[in-house]
Design an enzyme around this catalytic site. Structure first.
Site, short mmCIF file in Angstrom:
data_model
loop_
_atom_site.label_atom_id
_atom_site.label_comp_id
_atom_site.label_asym_id
_atom_site.label_seq_id
_atom_site.Cartn_x
_atom_site.Cartn_y
_atom_site.Cartn_z
N ALA A 65 2.65 -2.84 -2.19
CA ALA A 65 1.29 -2.82 -1.51
C ALA A 65 0.88 -4.28 -1.04
O ALA A 65 1.35 -5.10 -1.86
CB ALA A 65 0.12 -2.24 -2.36
N GLY A 103 4.41 0.04 -4.47
CA GLY A 103 4.47 1.10 -3.46
C GLY A 103 5.99 1.06 -2.84
O GLY A 103 6.12 2.17 -2.19
N GLU A 106 7.91 3.43 -5.04
CA GLU A 106 7.17 4.82 -4.71
C GLU A 106 7.61 5.42 -3.62
O GLU A 106 7.63 6.73 -3.62
CB GLU A 106 5.41 4.80 -5.06
N GLU A 126 3.16 -2.99 -11.34
CA GLU A 126 1.43 -2.73 -10.96
C GLU A 126 0.87 -3.40 -12.36
O GLU A 126 -0.40 -3.77 -12.26
CB GLU A 126 1.28 -1.30 -10.89
N1 COA Z 1 1.18 -8.48 -1.35
C1 COA Z 1 0.71 -9.48 -0.47
N2 COA Z 1 1.41 -10.86 -0.46
C2 COA Z 1 2.75 -10.86 -0.95
C3 COA Z 1 3.28 -9.82 -1.72
C4 COA Z 1 2.47 -8.49 -1.90
N3 COA Z 1 2.69 -7.54 -2.64
N4 COA Z 1 4.44 -10.09 -2.35
C5 COA Z 1 4.61 -11.42 -1.82
N5 COA Z 1 3.67 -11.54 -1.09
C6 COA Z 1 3.55 -13.06 -0.52
C7 COA Z 1 3.37 -14.12 -1.26
O1 COA Z 1 2.07 -14.41 -1.75
C8 COA Z 1 4.12 -15.20 -0.50
O2 COA Z 1 2.93 -15.60 0.35
P1 COA Z 1 3.07 -17.10 0.77
O3 COA Z 1 4.14 -17.55 1.23
O4 COA Z 1 1.77 -17.44 1.58
O5 COA Z 1 2.41 -17.91 -0.71
C9 COA Z 1 5.29 -14.66 0.20
O6 COA Z 1 4.62 -13.30 0.35
C10 COA Z 1 6.43 -14.92 -0.50
O7 COA Z 1 6.44 -14.48 -1.83
P2 COA Z 1 6.96 -15.32 -2.93
O8 COA Z 1 6.71 -14.66 -4.30
O9 COA Z 1 6.74 -16.81 -2.68
O10 COA Z 1 8.45 -14.91 -2.62
P3 COA Z 1 9.63 -14.68 -3.89
O11 COA Z 1 10.99 -14.78 -3.07
O12 COA Z 1 9.80 -15.82 -4.81
O13 COA Z 1 9.54 -13.35 -4.59
C11 COA Z 1 8.76 -10.94 -4.84
C12 COA Z 1 9.57 -12.26 -3.85
C13 COA Z 1 8.78 -9.63 -3.83
C14 COA Z 1 9.52 -10.79 -5.96
C15 COA Z 1 7.52 -11.57 -5.24
O14 COA Z 1 6.57 -11.85 -4.04
C16 COA Z 1 6.51 -10.60 -5.74
O15 COA Z 1 6.78 -10.26 -7.06
N6 COA Z 1 5.58 -9.80 -4.88
C17 COA Z 1 4.63 -9.01 -5.77
C18 COA Z 1 5.34 -7.69 -5.93
C19 COA Z 1 4.22 -6.43 -6.26
O16 COA Z 1 3.57 -7.06 -7.54
N7 COA Z 1 4.18 -5.63 -5.85
C20 COA Z 1 3.28 -4.46 -6.33
C21 COA Z 1 2.18 -4.43 -5.50
S1 COA Z 1 1.56 -2.76 -6.22
#
Ligand code: COA
Length: 708
Positions: A65, A103, A106, A126
Site C-alpha cells: 500500500a 498489499g 496480499e 506491516e
Molecule cells: N508507499 C509509499 N512510498 C513508498 C513505498 C510505499 N509502500 N515503498 C517505497 N516508497 C518510496 C520511498 O519512499 C522512496 O521514495 P523517495 O525516492 O521519494 O525517497 C521510493 O519509493 C523508493 O523506495 P526505497 O526504499 O528508496 O527503494 P529501495 O529499492 O531501497 O527499497 C523497498 C524498495 C520496496 C524494499 C522499500 O521501499 C520498502 O520496504 N518499501 C515499503 C514496503 C512496505 O512496507 N510495504 C507495505 C506497506 S503495507
C-alpha cells in the site's frame, strides 16, 4: 495520475494481462485497486480471454500500500480488490518479480496461481509500520502455509526469497529472470481450463486446538520484550488464530477491525514517520546522488575493534578490503578478531563455513601504505588523537590515487583539522560508524567546511552499498549523534547523586522501549571509554560539571563487564547484571562529599530529565546549522543508539510531548542546575509559536530556522 495510467490492460494469445504501473515500486496509490477491479471485470466479460495474468511494470510487482495514504480514507481497500480476484470466474495468475510486499503480497495470495522470478522477494512488513496485513493477508497466508510459518512471516516482517516461498507453497513455479511475462502467459494457458479454481480462501487449516494453543503461546512468549508485546504483533497473532478458528469471512471481518484499531495509533504514526525519515536523510541539499560511481575496493587504516568491524561491512557487501596496520602483531590480532566474530556466526548457524571463508578471502591484511594506493576509499580508524590522525592522512595523501575518498571514523575531532594534513581537503569527510560497526546500521557522514558535495555523495553511496543508513552531520565536537546524546548520558549519572538508582533508570528506559537500560549498556561498552574525554574536558573548562560517580567507579577498576563489575556486578562469566551495594555506597559517598540533598524520583521525571536534556541539545545543533533537519537526528538515534523505533526518534517523540512542555521543564532545570540546562533559542521559539520540530527547515541560518 489517472487510473488508466496506473493500470494497463492487454490481451496476448487469449490471456489478459493486467499490469500495474506506478514507479518506482508500484505502491498501491489511489486508483490502482479500482483499475485492477475494472480490468478483471473486462477480462471476465471478454469471450476471447481464457485466463488472466496480474503483473507489475518495471522491476517490481507491488511493494505494498502507499504508506502516505495510511490514516486516510480509501475509496477502495485491498480487501475489496483481493475479493474481486478471489471471485474471478477465470483463473488469475500472479506474475512476481522484484518486491511483492504487504498489499502486493496480499494480491498475490488472492490469485489462483503464483509464478515468480528467481530472486524475487515476498513479505508482509506491516508490523514494521505498526499495523497488520489488512487485505486478507492474515487469513489467506495461514490457509496456504499453516499458522506457524504464517506467524513467522507476519511477525518477522522481513521478506523471503521466491525460492523459499516456493518451498513453503506460496509460489507454484519459479521462472528465470527476464522471462516473467512470457512464462506467466504460458503458465496461464496451461491452467486455463482448470475448474474448480483453487482459491486460497476455500482451503482448510488443518491444526487441532491444542497445537494451535501451543503455537500461539510460544510465539507470544518469544515476541514479548521487557514484558511488552507491541500492539500490532498482539493483533496479528490474534488474527492468525482467528484464521484457524473462524470462517474466512468472519476472519476477514476480525482482521478489518484489528487493522482499523491500529492504523492511527501512536506506534503506527511513529513507525511511518521513521520509514520516511530514513529515506529523507538520503536527500542532501545541493548534493547530486544520481550518478555516483560505486566503490569497488576499500582500505581501512587500523585493525582495532572499530577498524575490523568496518572491514567486515565491506566483506559482507562483497567488496574487497585491505586492512592496514604497521605492526604485524596488531594486524594478526585484528584479523583474528574478525575471524572469531565470523566463527561465532558459523557456530550459531547463521552463516555457512564456506561463506565465512569467502568473506575472509575478501579481507587482506597489509602493513605498507603503498599497498593501498589503488583503493577507491580509505577509512581511518586509529586512536582518537588529532596528531595521530593527521599523520595517517599525510601518508594517505602521499600514496592514494587521485579522486580516492579519504574518510575518518573519528567520533569528535574537527574534520577540517584532519583535512589540513592533505593537499586535497575537498576529498576528506567523516564516516562515523557505531560500535559494533558490523552490526550497528548508522553511518554518520560528516561534512567538513571544505568537503566537496561530490565527496558527500560518494560517501553516502558507499554507506548504502555496505548496508548502512547514512545521515549527514556538520563538523562540531561530537558531531550530531554523540553531541545530542551526551547530555542524556550526563543527566542519568547526575540523577544518581540526587537519589535515583541505576536499576531504576534502567527500568524506566526499558519500559520506554529500549531493549536494555543505559547503565547495563554502559557496562557492555565500558565505563572507561568516556573517562579520558571527561578528564580532557574538565581540564579545558573550569566550569565543567564533573561526573563523580562514574569517575570513581573507573578509578576503582570497575570498567564494566570486562572487569566483572561496573554499574552492576557479574558472576562466573555470566552477563546477568546483579545490583551491587558497592555502587550504592559510591553514590552515597559522592552525595555526602558534595552535600547533595537526596530525594525520590518519579519514573516520568527520570524519562523527561534524560531525554529533554538531549532534545535541548538537538535544538542547539539545528540552531548551529549542524544538521539539515530534525528527522536526521531521529535517524541517528534509531540506527546508532537503539532508540525504540515505535517512538519514531528523539525529535518525533519530543513533538508528541510538545515544545512548550519541554521548554518549561528545561527552563526550570536551568534555574535549578545552571548553565548546562540553558534553553536553546530554537526550543523557546517553537514553544512560543506552537510549531513542531518537523517545521524546522533544512536551512542553516538562525533567522530562517522556522517556516512561516
Ligand atoms: N508507499 C509509499 N512510498 C513508498 C513505498 C510505499 N509502500 N515503498 C517505497 N516508497 C518510496 C520511498 O519512499 C522512496 O521514495 P523517495 O525516492 O521519494 O525517497 C521510493 O519509493 C523508493 O523506495 P526505497 O526504499 O528508496 O527503494 P529501495 O529499492 O531501497 O527499497 C523497498 C524498495 C520496496 C524494499 C522499500 O521501499 C520498502 O520496504 N518499501 C515499503 C514496503 C512496505 O512496507 N510495504 C507495505 C506497506 S503495507
Amino acid at each position: 495520475m489517472t487510473q488508466k495510467e496506473l493500470v494497463h490492460y492487454g490481451v496476448e494469445d487469449g490471456i489478459a494481462v493486467i499490469s500495474v504501473d506506478n514507479p518506482p515500486v508500484n505502491a498501491l496509490a489511489p486508483g490502482m485497486r479500482e483499475g485492477i477491479i475494472a480490468f478483471l471485470e473486462k477480462a471476465n466479460g471478454d469471450a476471447g480471454v481464457a485466463a488472466i495474468v496480474l503483473i507489475g511494470e518495471g522491476k517490481n510487482f507491488i511493494a505494498g500500500a502507499d504508506i502516505r495514504q495510511f490514516g486516510q480514507a480509501r475509496s477502495v481497500s485491498t480487501r475489496t480488490s483481493t475479493a474481486a480476484i478471489d471471485s474471478s470466474a477465470k483463473p488469475v495468475v500472479a506474475a512476481i518479480q522484484g518486491y511483492a510486499l504487504g498489499g502486493g503480497l496480499e494480491h498475490v495470495l488472492a490469485c489462483h496461481y503464483r509464478v515468480a522470478t528467481v530472486g524475487a522477494k515476498l513479505g508482509l512488513p506491516e508490523v514494521t509500520l505498526g499495523v497488520i496485513p489488512g487485505g486478507g493477508g492474515t487469513q489467506r497466508l495461514p490457509r496456504l502455509v499453516g499458522p506457524e510459518k504464517a506467524l513467522q512471516l507476519i511477525l518477522g516482517g522481513r521478506p523471503i526469497s521466491a525460492e523459499d516461498a516456493e518451498k513453503i507453497g506460496v509460489v507454484d513455479a519459479l521462472v528465470p529472470k527476464g522471462e516473467l511475462r512470457h512464462a506467466a502467459i504460458e503458465f496461464a494457458k496451461s491452467i486455463a481450463p482448470t475448474r474448480p479454481l483453487p482459491r486460497v480462501r476455500d482451503r482448510h487449516v488443518d491444526v487441532d486446538d491444542e497445537s494451535l494453543a501451543a503455537i500461539v503461546a510460544d510465539v507470544r512468549k518469544a515476541e514479548t520484550k521487557n514484558g511488552q508485546l507491541l500492539p500490532a504483533k498482539d493483533r496479528a497473532i490474534a488474527c492468525v488464530e482467528a484464521s484457524v478458528r473462524r470462517t474466512f469471512d468472519a476472519g476477514i471481518a476480525f482482521e478489518e477491525e484489528a487493522f482499523a484499531a491500529l492504523e492511527n495509533s501512536g506506534e503506527a504514526k511513529a513507525l511511518r514517520y521513521a520509514f520516511f525519515a530514513e529515506r529523507e536523510a538520503r536527500k542532501v541539499p545541493d548534493v547530486d546522488l544520481s550518478s555516483v560511481p560505486p566503490v569497488k575496493s576499500a582500505a581501512i587504516i587500523g585493525a582495532g575493534t572499530m577498524g575490523g568491524g568496518i572491514a567486515m561491512c565491506f566483506a559482507d557487501a562483497n567488496i574487497p578490503v585491505k586492512v592496514l596496520e604497521a605492526s604485524a602483531e596488531a594486524l594478526d590480532r585484528g584479523v583474528q578478531r574478525i575471524r572469531d566474530t565470523y566463527a561465532v556466526k558459523v557456530k550459531r548457524g547463521s552463516m555457512a563455513q564456506d561463506e565465512m571463508d569467502r568473506r575472509l578471502d575478501l579481507i587482506q591484511g597489509v602493513q605498507e601504505y603503498e599497498a593501498i594506493s589503488d583503493c577507491d576509499v580509505a577509512i581511518e580508524a586509529v586512536f582518537e588523537r588529532l596528531d595521530i590522525k593527521q599523520d595517517v592522512f599525510r601518508k594517505l595523501d602521499a600514496v592514494l590515487k587521485p579522486g580516492a575518498l579519504l574518510l575518518t571514523n573519528s567520533s569528535a575531532i574537527d574534520i577540517d583539522a584532519i583535512a589540513d594534513a592533505t593537499s586535497r581537503p575537498g576529498d576528506v569527510a567523516g564516516a562515523h560508524f557505531f560500535a559494533p560497526a558490523n552490526v550497528m546500521k548508522l553511518c554518520e557522514v560528516v561534512n567538513g567546511p571544505r568537503t566537496l558535495p561530490a565527496t558527500i555523495a560518494r560517501t553516502m553511496e558507499m554507506g548504502r552499498a555496505i548496508g548502512k543508513v547514512c545521515a549527514v552531520a556538520g563538523s562540531c565536537d561530537g558531531f550530531v549523534a554523540n553531541r545530542s546524546r551526551a547530555p542524556m548520558m550526563a543527566e542519568m549519572m547526575l540523577m544518581l547523586e540526587e537519589g535515583a538508582t541505576p536499576v531504576q533508570i534502567d527500568r524506566v528506559m526499558e519500559q520506554f522501549g529500549y531493549p536494555k537500560g543505559p547503565f547495563a549498556v554502559n557496562d557492555i561498552s565500558g565505563l572507561d571509554v568516556s573517562y579520558e574525554g571527561r578528564k580532557r574536558r574538565a581540564a579545558a573548562d573550569p566550569g565543567y560539571r564533573k561526573l563523580h560517580v562514574p569517575d570513581r567507579l573507573v578509578e576503582m577498576g570497575r570498567k564494566g563487564q570486562k572487569t566483572g563489575a561496573g554499574w552492576y556486578r557479574y558472576e562466573n562469566g555470566d552477563r546477568t547484571p546483579i545490583v551491587d551495594d558497592v555502587v550504592k555506597q559510591v553514590i552515597a559517598d559522592v552525595a555526602k562529599d558534595f552535600d547533595i540533598p537526596q530525594r525520590e524520583f518519579t519514573d516520568e521525571e527520570i524519562l523527561q530529565r534524560v531525554l529533554f536534556a538531549s532534545v535541548n541539545e538537538a535544538c542547539k545543533i539545528l540552531e548551529d546549522g549542524k544538521a539539515y533537519r530534525s528527522s536526521d537526528i531521529d535517524v541517528m538515534w534509531l540506527y546508532g543508539f537503539g532508540f525504540p523505533r515505535h517512538r519514531g526518534g528523539l525529535m518525533f517523540w519530543a513533538d508528541t510531548v510538545g515544545a512548550s512542555v519541554i521548554y518549561r521543564e528545561v527552563s526550570k532545570w536551568h534555574s535549578m542546575y545552571g548553565k548546562r540546562w540553558r534553553p536553546s533559542r530554537l526550543l523557546q521559539k517553537l514553544a512560543e509559536s506552537g510549531l513542531s520540530f518537523r517545521d524546522v527547515k533544512p536551512t542553516i541560518e538562525e533567522e530562517t530556522i522556522l517556516s512561516a
